[in-house]
Design a protein around this motif. Sequence first.
Motif, PDB file in Angstrom:
ATOM      1  N   SER A 109       8.451   6.528   4.653  1.00  0.00           N
ATOM      2  CA  SER A 109       7.913   6.662   3.294  1.00  0.00           C
ATOM      3  C   SER A 109       8.139   8.062   2.745  1.00  0.00           C
ATOM      4  O   SER A 109       8.497   8.237   1.570  1.00  0.00           O
ATOM      5  CB  SER A 109       6.418   6.326   3.290  1.00  0.00           C
ATOM      6  N   ALA A 110       7.924   9.070   3.584  1.00  0.00           N
ATOM      7  CA  ALA A 110       8.134  10.454   3.140  1.00  0.00           C
ATOM      8  C   ALA A 110       9.608  10.707   2.847  1.00  0.00           C
ATOM      9  O   ALA A 110       9.954  11.437   1.912  1.00  0.00           O
ATOM     10  CB  ALA A 110       7.625  11.426   4.205  1.00  0.00           C
ATOM     11  N   PHE A 111      10.482  10.099   3.637  1.00  0.00           N
ATOM     12  CA  PHE A 111      11.923  10.198   3.379  1.00  0.00           C
ATOM     13  C   PHE A 111      12.259   9.604   2.013  1.00  0.00           C
ATOM     14  O   PHE A 111      13.009  10.199   1.217  1.00  0.00           O
ATOM     15  CB  PHE A 111      12.688   9.469   4.482  1.00  0.00           C
ATOM     16  N   ALA A 112      11.693   8.443   1.726  1.00  0.00           N
ATOM     17  CA  ALA A 112      11.923   7.802   0.422  1.00  0.00           C
ATOM     18  C   ALA A 112      11.394   8.677  -0.711  1.00  0.00           C
ATOM     19  O   ALA A 112      12.023   8.787  -1.772  1.00  0.00           O
ATOM     20  CB  ALA A 112      11.262   6.421   0.385  1.00  0.00           C
ATOM     21  N   TYR A 113      10.244   9.313  -0.480  1.00  0.00           N
ATOM     22  CA  TYR A 113       9.682  10.194  -1.500  1.00  0.00           C
ATOM     23  C   TYR A 113      10.599  11.385  -1.760  1.00  0.00           C
ATOM     24  O   TYR A 113      10.756  11.824  -2.902  1.00  0.00           O
ATOM     25  CB  TYR A 113       8.300  10.687  -1.066  1.00  0.00           C
ATOM     26  N   GLY A 114      11.198  11.922  -0.711  1.00  0.00           N
ATOM     27  CA  GLY A 114      12.153  13.010  -0.882  1.00  0.00           C
ATOM     28  C   GLY A 114      13.332  12.602  -1.753  1.00  0.00           C
ATOM     29  O   GLY A 114      13.795  13.387  -2.595  1.00  0.00           O
ATOM     30  N   LEU A 115      13.807  11.379  -1.576  1.00  0.00           N
ATOM     31  CA  LEU A 115      14.897  10.894  -2.416  1.00  0.00           C
ATOM     32  C   LEU A 115      14.454  10.784  -3.876  1.00  0.00           C
ATOM     33  O   LEU A 115      15.216  11.118  -4.791  1.00  0.00           O
ATOM     34  CB  LEU A 115      15.380   9.529  -1.914  1.00  0.00           C
ATOM     35  N   LEU A 116      13.222  10.325  -4.080  1.00  0.00           N
ATOM     36  CA  LEU A 116      12.703  10.245  -5.450  1.00  0.00           C
ATOM     37  C   LEU A 116      12.571  11.628  -6.076  1.00  0.00           C
ATOM     38  O   LEU A 116      12.875  11.821  -7.257  1.00  0.00           O
ATOM     39  CB  LEU A 116      11.344   9.546  -5.440  1.00  0.00           C
ATOM     40  N   GLN A 117      12.121  12.603  -5.284  1.00  0.00           N
ATOM     41  CA  GLN A 117      12.012  13.965  -5.793  1.00  0.00           C
ATOM     42  C   GLN A 117      13.383  14.537  -6.136  1.00  0.00           C
ATOM     43  O   GLN A 117      13.531  15.285  -7.108  1.00  0.00           O
ATOM     44  CB  GLN A 117      11.325  14.858  -4.754  1.00  0.00           C
ATOM     45  N   PHE A 118      14.373  14.181  -5.351  1.00  0.00           N
ATOM     46  CA  PHE A 118      15.734  14.635  -5.639  1.00  0.00           C
ATOM     47  C   PHE A 118      16.207  14.083  -6.975  1.00  0.00           C
ATOM     48  O   PHE A 118      16.776  14.807  -7.803  1.00  0.00           O
ATOM     49  CB  PHE A 118      16.679  14.191  -4.525  1.00  0.00           C
ATOM     50  N   VAL A 119      15.947  12.811  -7.206  1.00  0.00           N
ATOM     51  CA  VAL A 119      16.337  12.200  -8.475  1.00  0.00           C
ATOM     52  C   VAL A 119      15.546  12.819  -9.622  1.00  0.00           C
ATOM     53  O   VAL A 119      16.077  13.056 -10.716  1.00  0.00           O
ATOM     54  CB  VAL A 119      16.115  10.673  -8.428  1.00  0.00           C
ATOM     55  N   GLN A 120      14.270  13.112  -9.371  1.00  0.00           N
ATOM     56  CA  GLN A 120      13.402  13.661 -10.415  1.00  0.00           C
ATOM     57  C   GLN A 120      13.864  15.036 -10.886  1.00  0.00           C
ATOM     58  O   GLN A 120      13.925  15.305 -12.080  1.00  0.00           O
ATOM     59  CB  GLN A 120      11.971  13.775  -9.902  1.00  0.00           C
ATOM     60  N   GLY A 121      14.192  15.925  -9.970  1.00  0.00           N
ATOM     61  CA  GLY A 121      14.508  17.290 -10.379  1.00  0.00           C
ATOM     62  C   GLY A 121      15.655  17.937  -9.636  1.00  0.00           C
ATOM     63  O   GLY A 121      16.437  18.696 -10.213  1.00  0.00           O
ATOM     64  N   GLY A 122      15.764  17.645  -8.351  1.00  0.00           N
ATOM     65  CA  GLY A 122      16.788  18.307  -7.555  1.00  0.00           C
ATOM     66  C   GLY A 122      18.205  17.943  -7.937  1.00  0.00           C
ATOM     67  O   GLY A 122      19.127  18.729  -7.726  1.00  0.00           O
ATOM     68  N   PHE A 132       0.835  -1.211   0.000  1.00  0.00           N
ATOM     69  CA  PHE A 132       0.000   0.000   0.000  1.00  0.00           C
ATOM     70  C   PHE A 132       0.865   1.255   0.000  1.00  0.00           C
ATOM     71  O   PHE A 132       0.552   2.245  -0.685  1.00  0.00           O
ATOM     72  CB  PHE A 132      -0.939  -0.001   1.201  1.00  0.00           C
ATOM     73  N   SER A 133       1.957   1.230   0.764  1.00  0.00           N
ATOM     74  CA  SER A 133       2.844   2.392   0.809  1.00  0.00           C
ATOM     75  C   SER A 133       3.513   2.615  -0.536  1.00  0.00           C
ATOM     76  O   SER A 133       3.629   3.756  -1.005  1.00  0.00           O
ATOM     77  CB  SER A 133       3.905   2.206   1.901  1.00  0.00           C
ATOM     78  N   ALA A 134       3.960   1.532  -1.171  1.00  0.00           N
ATOM     79  CA  ALA A 134       4.627   1.648  -2.466  1.00  0.00           C
ATOM     80  C   ALA A 134       3.674   2.180  -3.528  1.00  0.00           C
ATOM     81  O   ALA A 134       4.047   3.040  -4.342  1.00  0.00           O
ATOM     82  CB  ALA A 134       5.187   0.286  -2.884  1.00  0.00           C
ATOM     83  N   VAL A 135       2.436   1.687  -3.523  1.00  0.00           N
ATOM     84  CA  VAL A 135       1.452   2.161  -4.500  1.00  0.00           C
ATOM     85  C   VAL A 135       1.149   3.644  -4.277  1.00  0.00           C
ATOM     86  O   VAL A 135       1.062   4.431  -5.223  1.00  0.00           O
ATOM     87  CB  VAL A 135       0.161   1.329  -4.420  1.00  0.00           C
ATOM     88  N   SER A 136       1.004   4.036  -3.013  1.00  0.00           N
ATOM     89  CA  SER A 136       0.704   5.439  -2.709  1.00  0.00           C
ATOM     90  C   SER A 136       1.860   6.348  -3.117  1.00  0.00           C
ATOM     91  O   SER A 136       1.653   7.432  -3.671  1.00  0.00           O
ATOM     92  CB  SER A 136       0.407   5.599  -1.217  1.00  0.00           C
ATOM     93  N   LEU A 137       3.100   5.911  -2.860  1.00  0.00           N
ATOM     94  CA  LEU A 137       4.264   6.700  -3.280  1.00  0.00           C
ATOM     95  C   LEU A 137       4.346   6.793  -4.794  1.00  0.00           C
ATOM     96  O   LEU A 137       4.718   7.840  -5.344  1.00  0.00           O
ATOM     97  CB  LEU A 137       5.551   6.092  -2.723  1.00  0.00           C
ATOM     98  N   ALA A 138       4.008   5.695  -5.471  1.00  0.00           N
ATOM     99  CA  ALA A 138       4.028   5.718  -6.933  1.00  0.00           C
ATOM    100  C   ALA A 138       3.004   6.712  -7.473  1.00  0.00           C
ATOM    101  O   ALA A 138       3.274   7.451  -8.429  1.00  0.00           O
ATOM    102  CB  ALA A 138       3.746   4.319  -7.477  1.00  0.00           C
ATOM    103  N   LEU A 139       1.813   6.747  -6.855  1.00  0.00           N
ATOM    104  CA  LEU A 139       0.793   7.721  -7.263  1.00  0.00           C
ATOM    105  C   LEU A 139       1.272   9.151  -7.001  1.00  0.00           C
ATOM    106  O   LEU A 139       1.091  10.043  -7.833  1.00  0.00           O
ATOM    107  CB  LEU A 139      -0.507   7.465  -6.505  1.00  0.00           C
ATOM    108  N   ALA A 140       1.881   9.368  -5.825  1.00  0.00           N
ATOM    109  CA  ALA A 140       2.392  10.703  -5.498  1.00  0.00           C
ATOM    110  C   ALA A 140       3.452  11.136  -6.492  1.00  0.00           C
ATOM    111  O   ALA A 140       3.455  12.290  -6.964  1.00  0.00           O
ATOM    112  CB  ALA A 140       2.976  10.699  -4.078  1.00  0.00           C
ATOM    113  N   PHE A 141       4.342  10.227  -6.844  1.00  0.00           N
ATOM    114  CA  PHE A 141       5.426  10.547  -7.779  1.00  0.00           C
ATOM    115  C   PHE A 141       4.870  10.835  -9.168  1.00  0.00           C
ATOM    116  O   PHE A 141       5.285  11.792  -9.829  1.00  0.00           O
ATOM    117  CB  PHE A 141       6.419   9.389  -7.827  1.00  0.00           C
TER     118      PHE A 141
END
Length: 237
Positions: A113-126, A65-74
């Motif tokens: 989960s929010a920490f992992a999302y921050g890492l994904l955002q860093f890869v995405q644009g930061g 559930f966490s992975a799916v929610s993070l994927a939707l957020a991303f």
Amino acid sequence: MSTFITKVGEGSDAYFELTQTGIFVSIILIFLLIVTVAMLKSAPVNEEGEVVPKKKIFNVKQLVFSAVSLALAFALSYVKIFRMPWGGSVTLCSMLFVTIIGYWYGPTIGLISAFAYGLLQFVQGGSSYMLSLNQVAMDYIVAFAALGLSGFFSRKKNGLLTGYLVGIFFRGLFHSIGGYLYWMDYMPENFPQSLAWIYPVAYNYAYIIAEGIITVIIISLPPVKKALTKVKEMALS
């Protein structure tokens, strides 16, 4: 500079960005980090000082559930509703799908989960505009991890709404602090110079509040509230 990071520009205008190889390796490392954390076990102590049986931080359902929610957020972070005049984009409720994990499962899983999302955002644009490691830590590790504070309200009345508002407030706060520390030299010319001292706050909270208003309206609609309640029941069953 290396296979993973390259320097762009010279002098005070120089910055660093990840190469394509660096982005690929970062995604793999983030995936491995999430899996490793999910497999960790904690050994809490009861009131008598006895160690109770170890328990995994994530079980399989929570991880899914966490992975799916993070994927939707991303994915939704790419859906830009509009851009603010001084920078920053309003996305389609992307922050909601990060904060909702804490609402389901509490602060530990929410913050991880929010920490992992921050890492994904860093890869995405930061990763394409790094001033320093401290700047990256403030803008991506600390600020996005703040969305996990929603977990402290998982058992409260109106917990999703309260947790969401607390999460986005502290995300904006940490971004603003980072703005004062690292981004003042990049203030756009169209921003009133007499109000330069509030630029980081205006820049960050303008798009965060705009998205927050849209999200609160959406999750307050009766059909959406009913659907979110049903999804939480499924996540916890």
